[in-house]
Design a protein around this motif. Structure first.
Motif, PDB file in Angstrom:
ATOM      1  N   LYS A 114      87.169  23.624 -12.375  1.00  0.00           N
ATOM      2  CA  LYS A 114      86.663  24.700 -13.217  1.00  0.00           C
ATOM      3  C   LYS A 114      87.647  25.812 -12.757  1.00  0.00           C
ATOM      4  O   LYS A 114      87.922  26.140 -11.830  1.00  0.00           O
TER       5      LYS A 114
ATOM      6  N   ASN B 181      79.608  22.251 -25.048  1.00  0.00           N
ATOM      7  CA  ASN B 181      78.805  23.353 -24.120  1.00  0.00           C
ATOM      8  C   ASN B 181      77.352  22.942 -24.137  1.00  0.00           C
ATOM      9  O   ASN B 181      76.572  23.289 -23.383  1.00  0.00           O
TER      10      ASN B 181
ATOM     11  N   SER C 148      79.409  26.980 -20.202  1.00  0.00           N
ATOM     12  CA  SER C 148      79.932  27.668 -21.476  1.00  0.00           C
ATOM     13  C   SER C 148      80.617  28.847 -21.177  1.00  0.00           C
ATOM     14  O   SER C 148      81.377  29.446 -22.051  1.00  0.00           O
ATOM     15  N   SER C 149      80.749  29.382 -20.058  1.00  0.00           N
ATOM     16  CA  SER C 149      81.586  30.748 -19.537  1.00  0.00           C
ATOM     17  C   SER C 149      82.675  30.549 -18.807  1.00  0.00           C
ATOM     18  O   SER C 149      83.471  31.467 -18.662  1.00  0.00           O
TER      19      SER C 149
ATOM     20  N   TYR D 159      87.083  28.603 -22.275  1.00  0.00           N
ATOM     21  CA  TYR D 159      85.372  28.293 -22.218  1.00  0.00           C
ATOM     22  C   TYR D 159      84.996  28.271 -24.019  1.00  0.00           C
ATOM     23  O   TYR D 159      83.975  27.292 -23.970  1.00  0.00           O
TER      24      TYR D 159
END
Lengths: 125, 108
Positions: A98, A74, A30-31, A53
């Protein structure tokens, strides 16, 4: 360990739809912003879509706008790519990646530091 | 979109050779340039970010330089595991970002 695992690829007729998934583990999903990158057979890499995010920003390459939708959950550590109105030229391996941000010289530098192994989408009649 | 052009598209080299790949951006991108390595059947792996910063775990024989529109990746002494395709990527402004067309490093 940090891992991304794509799924959902397959053989689809022109005009069909698929939903690709990317399951993340080993980091705080979630970051981080996330990307979908594709590679047509024997060709180079193409960034397809990006999601921030918190889903506050989404971007698409021109050739998929209106047909592809990137999203994330998330709570499930999962990234998605809904692909509609498939065309032969969408045939490719689809990777999720990512996003990583590095700060240096008073600027932010972005790159893709973790990649999945990819899922193959084949559009054929 | 910002166009990225790599040269050469392919090269043949031997183990121990010094190899340099160049990447040119269609407009100035500062130092917002990354390099990736991809081996057949595998996902890309980042080598260099921010034009010249070595990613953790990447051997020091890899180095890169440049800013603005001209960039280069150098492998100081080519190793057997370095035969692969290399891509530059610009990350200037908002995504989606663009890659160069790739440079395949083959065995001579």
């Amino acid at each position: 360990q940090v891992q991304l695992v794509e799924s959902g690829g397959g053989v689809v007729q022109p005009g069909g739809s698929l939903r690709l998934s990317c399951a993340a583990s080993g980091f705080t999903f979630s970051s981080f912003g996330m990307h979908w990158v594709r590679q047509a057979p024997g060709k180079g890499l193409e960034c397809v879509a990006f999601i921030q995010y918190d889903e506050s920003e989404k971007y698409y390459t021109d050739s998929v706008k209106g047909r592809f939708t990137i999203s994330r959950d998330n709570s499930k550590n999962t990234l998605y790519l809904q692909i509609n109105s498939l065309r032969a030229e969408d045939t490719a391996i689809y990777y999720c990646a990512k996003d990583r941000i590095s700060t240096s010289r008073d600027s932010y530098y972005y790159y893709m530091d973790v990649w999945g192994k990819g899922t193959t989408v084949t559009v054929s009649s | 979109d910002i166009q990225m052009t790599q040269s050469p598209s392919s090269l043949s080299a031997s183990v121990g050779d010094r190899v340099t790949i160049t990447c040119r951006a269609g407009q100035s991108i500062g130092s917002h340039l990354n390099w990736y390595q991809q081996k057949p059947g595998k996902a890309p792996k980042v080598l260099i970010f921010a034009a010249s910063s070595l990613e953790s775990g990447v051997p020091s024989r890899f180095s890169a330089s440049g800013s603005g529109t001209e960039f280069s990746l150098t492998i100081s002494s080519l190793q057997p595991e370095d035969f692969a395709t290399y891509y530059c990527q610009q990350t200037y402004k908002t995504p989606p970002w663009t890659f160069g067309q790739g440079t395949k490093v083959e065995v001579k």
